[in-house]
Design an enzyme around this catalytic site. Structure first.
Site, PDB file in Angstrom:
ATOM      1  N   TYR A   1      11.576   8.018   1.092  1.00 20.08           N
ATOM      2  CA  TYR A   1      11.412   6.983   0.067  1.00 20.08           C
ATOM      3  C   TYR A   1      12.084   7.310  -1.261  1.00 20.08           C
ATOM      4  O   TYR A   1      12.065   6.483  -2.167  1.00 20.08           O
ATOM      5  CB  TYR A   1       9.920   6.709  -0.153  1.00 20.08           C
ATOM      6  CG  TYR A   1       9.229   6.282   1.112  1.00 20.08           C
ATOM      7  CD1 TYR A   1       9.515   5.054   1.698  1.00 20.08           C
ATOM      8  CD2 TYR A   1       8.316   7.113   1.752  1.00 20.08           C
ATOM      9  CE1 TYR A   1       8.901   4.660   2.877  1.00 20.08           C
ATOM     10  CE2 TYR A   1       7.692   6.725   2.927  1.00 20.08           C
ATOM     11  CZ  TYR A   1       7.990   5.500   3.484  1.00 20.08           C
ATOM     12  OH  TYR A   1       7.388   5.123   4.655  1.00 20.08           O
TER      13      TYR A   1
ATOM     14  N   GLU B   1      11.785 -10.243   1.511  1.00 18.98           N
ATOM     15  CA  GLU B   1      11.146  -8.972   1.883  1.00 18.98           C
ATOM     16  C   GLU B   1      12.124  -7.843   1.619  1.00 18.98           C
ATOM     17  O   GLU B   1      13.303  -7.956   1.957  1.00 18.98           O
ATOM     18  CB  GLU B   1      10.771  -9.007   3.363  1.00 18.98           C
ATOM     19  CG  GLU B   1      10.133  -7.718   3.846  1.00 18.98           C
ATOM     20  CD  GLU B   1       9.699  -7.811   5.301  1.00 18.98           C
ATOM     21  OE1 GLU B   1       8.826  -8.637   5.599  1.00 18.98           O
ATOM     22  OE2 GLU B   1      10.247  -7.056   6.121  1.00 18.98           O
TER      23      GLU B   1
ATOM     24  N   PRO C   1       0.799  -1.227   0.000  1.00 21.47           N
ATOM     25  CA  PRO C   1       0.000   0.000   0.000  1.00 21.47           C
ATOM     26  C   PRO C   1       0.832   1.278   0.000  1.00 21.47           C
ATOM     27  O   PRO C   1       1.896   1.345   0.609  1.00 21.47           O
ATOM     28  CB  PRO C   1      -0.833  -0.110   1.279  1.00 21.47           C
ATOM     29  CG  PRO C   1      -0.095  -1.056   2.147  1.00 21.47           C
ATOM     30  CD  PRO C   1       0.596  -2.009   1.222  1.00 21.47           C
ATOM     31  N   ASN C   2       0.321   2.241  -0.711  1.00 19.70           N
ATOM     32  CA  ASN C   2       0.855   3.595  -0.828  1.00 19.70           C
ATOM     33  C   ASN C   2       2.127   3.696  -1.664  1.00 19.70           C
ATOM     34  O   ASN C   2       2.598   4.799  -1.922  1.00 19.70           O
ATOM     35  CB  ASN C   2       1.074   4.242   0.548  1.00 19.70           C
ATOM     36  CG  ASN C   2      -0.214   4.356   1.312  1.00 19.70           C
ATOM     37  OD1 ASN C   2      -1.199   4.860   0.792  1.00 19.70           O
ATOM     38  ND2 ASN C   2      -0.231   3.847   2.535  1.00 19.70           N
TER      39      ASN C   2
ATOM     40  N   HIS D   1      12.557  -3.345   1.622  1.00 19.73           N
ATOM     41  CA  HIS D   1      12.060  -2.027   2.007  1.00 19.73           C
ATOM     42  C   HIS D   1      13.008  -0.979   1.460  1.00 19.73           C
ATOM     43  O   HIS D   1      14.224  -1.179   1.449  1.00 19.73           O
ATOM     44  CB  HIS D   1      11.959  -1.886   3.529  1.00 19.73           C
ATOM     45  CG  HIS D   1      10.954  -2.816   4.119  1.00 19.73           C
ATOM     46  ND1 HIS D   1       9.609  -2.581   4.050  1.00 19.73           N
ATOM     47  CD2 HIS D   1      11.115  -3.996   4.761  1.00 19.73           C
ATOM     48  CE1 HIS D   1       8.962  -3.575   4.634  1.00 19.73           C
ATOM     49  NE2 HIS D   1       9.856  -4.454   5.059  1.00 19.73           N
TER      50      HIS D   1
ATOM     51  N   ARG E   1      13.633   3.632  11.812  1.00 20.52           N
ATOM     52  CA  ARG E   1      12.410   4.423  11.708  1.00 20.52           C
ATOM     53  C   ARG E   1      11.706   4.508  13.058  1.00 20.52           C
ATOM     54  O   ARG E   1      12.228   4.087  14.088  1.00 20.52           O
ATOM     55  CB  ARG E   1      11.466   3.791  10.668  1.00 20.52           C
ATOM     56  CG  ARG E   1      12.016   3.620   9.260  1.00 20.52           C
ATOM     57  CD  ARG E   1      12.025   4.902   8.449  1.00 20.52           C
ATOM     58  NE  ARG E   1      10.753   5.575   8.380  1.00 20.52           N
ATOM     59  CZ  ARG E   1       9.779   5.321   7.528  1.00 20.52           C
ATOM     60  NH1 ARG E   1       9.916   4.372   6.614  1.00 20.52           N
ATOM     61  NH2 ARG E   1       8.654   6.019   7.541  1.00 20.52           N
TER      62      ARG E   1
ATOM     63  N   ALA F   1       3.228  -0.758   4.756  1.00 23.60           N
ATOM     64  CA  ALA F   1       2.636  -0.688   6.095  1.00 23.60           C
ATOM     65  C   ALA F   1       2.115  -2.039   6.582  1.00 23.60           C
ATOM     66  O   ALA F   1       2.070  -2.288   7.788  1.00 23.60           O
ATOM     67  CB  ALA F   1       1.519   0.350   6.120  1.00 23.60           C
TER      68      ALA F   1
ATOM     69  N   ASN G   1       7.495  -6.030  -0.958  1.00 21.21           N
ATOM     70  CA  ASN G   1       7.585  -4.886  -0.060  1.00 21.21           C
ATOM     71  C   ASN G   1       6.178  -4.706   0.496  1.00 21.21           C
ATOM     72  O   ASN G   1       5.334  -4.079  -0.146  1.00 21.21           O
ATOM     73  CB  ASN G   1       8.049  -3.633  -0.800  1.00 21.21           C
ATOM     74  CG  ASN G   1       8.181  -2.431   0.122  1.00 21.21           C
ATOM     75  OD1 ASN G   1       7.672  -2.438   1.235  1.00 21.21           O
ATOM     76  ND2 ASN G   1       8.860  -1.404  -0.354  1.00 21.21           N
TER      77      ASN G   1
ATOM     78  N   ARG H   1       5.401  10.999  -2.397  1.00 19.24           N
ATOM     79  CA  ARG H   1       5.127  10.780  -0.975  1.00 19.24           C
ATOM     80  C   ARG H   1       6.439  10.714  -0.198  1.00 19.24           C
ATOM     81  O   ARG H   1       7.258   9.830  -0.411  1.00 19.24           O
ATOM     82  CB  ARG H   1       4.376   9.454  -0.813  1.00 19.24           C
ATOM     83  CG  ARG H   1       4.149   9.067   0.611  1.00 19.24           C
ATOM     84  CD  ARG H   1       3.476   7.698   0.697  1.00 19.24           C
ATOM     85  NE  ARG H   1       3.453   7.250   2.072  1.00 19.24           N
ATOM     86  CZ  ARG H   1       3.961   6.110   2.498  1.00 19.24           C
ATOM     87  NH1 ARG H   1       4.534   5.270   1.653  1.00 19.24           N
ATOM     88  NH2 ARG H   1       3.902   5.787   3.761  1.00 19.24           N
TER      89      ARG H   1
END
Length: 143
Positions: free
Chosen positions: A22, A98, A9-10, A100, A107, A77, A74, A17
């Protein structure tokens, strides 16, 4: 060898964003890099993005029957919240890495815990779009 990349998502908003976290590359630009590196490695790459947990789970469930040898995910969230995606990864035979863009360990505290990393073959984070490319390289070596 076919590799499926799933963006959570996003991530469709990449480039606009929070570019300080990012980066400035759009998702289309990142997918182009994934496809180019895949081609150079003689891998067939497919990229999907969804803001919907169920759709991501369906892609995981269908990966083997669609001939994928590996999955790069990825979860965004959903990394920190989705037992359903974790369970889907456990339920399949296709190895998952995975990734990121940011270093989730550096973070906010709530972003530091990954529910999915422990059930993946491995995780790569903190290298921006190169995290995806490193995962492709890893699959080329492992598979």
């Amino acid at each position: 060898m076919k590799i499926l990349t799933i963006h959570g998502p996003n991530l469709n908003l990449l480039g606009q964003r929070e570019p300080e976290i990012y980066g400035s590359k759009s998702l289309d630009m990142i997918n182009l890099e994934i496809n180019r590196r895949g081609e150079a490695l003689e891998l067939i790459t497919t990229c999907h993005q969804s803001n919907h947990e169920g759709e991501i789970i369906d892609w995981l469930h269908n990966a083997e029957s669609e001939g994928f040898s590996g999955i790069i995910i990825n979860p965004a969230a959903f990394t920190h919240t989705s037992l359903a995606i974790r369970d889907a990864i456990v339920a399949i035979e296709v190895p998952v890495i995975e990734v990121h863009l940011s270093n989730i360990s550096a973070r906010d505290e709530f972003r530091q815990k990954s529910l999915t990393a422990a059930v993946c073959r491995g995780s790569i984070c903190g290298f921006g779009p190169a995290s995806y490319l490193a995962a492709l390289e890893t699959f080329k070596i492992l598979l």
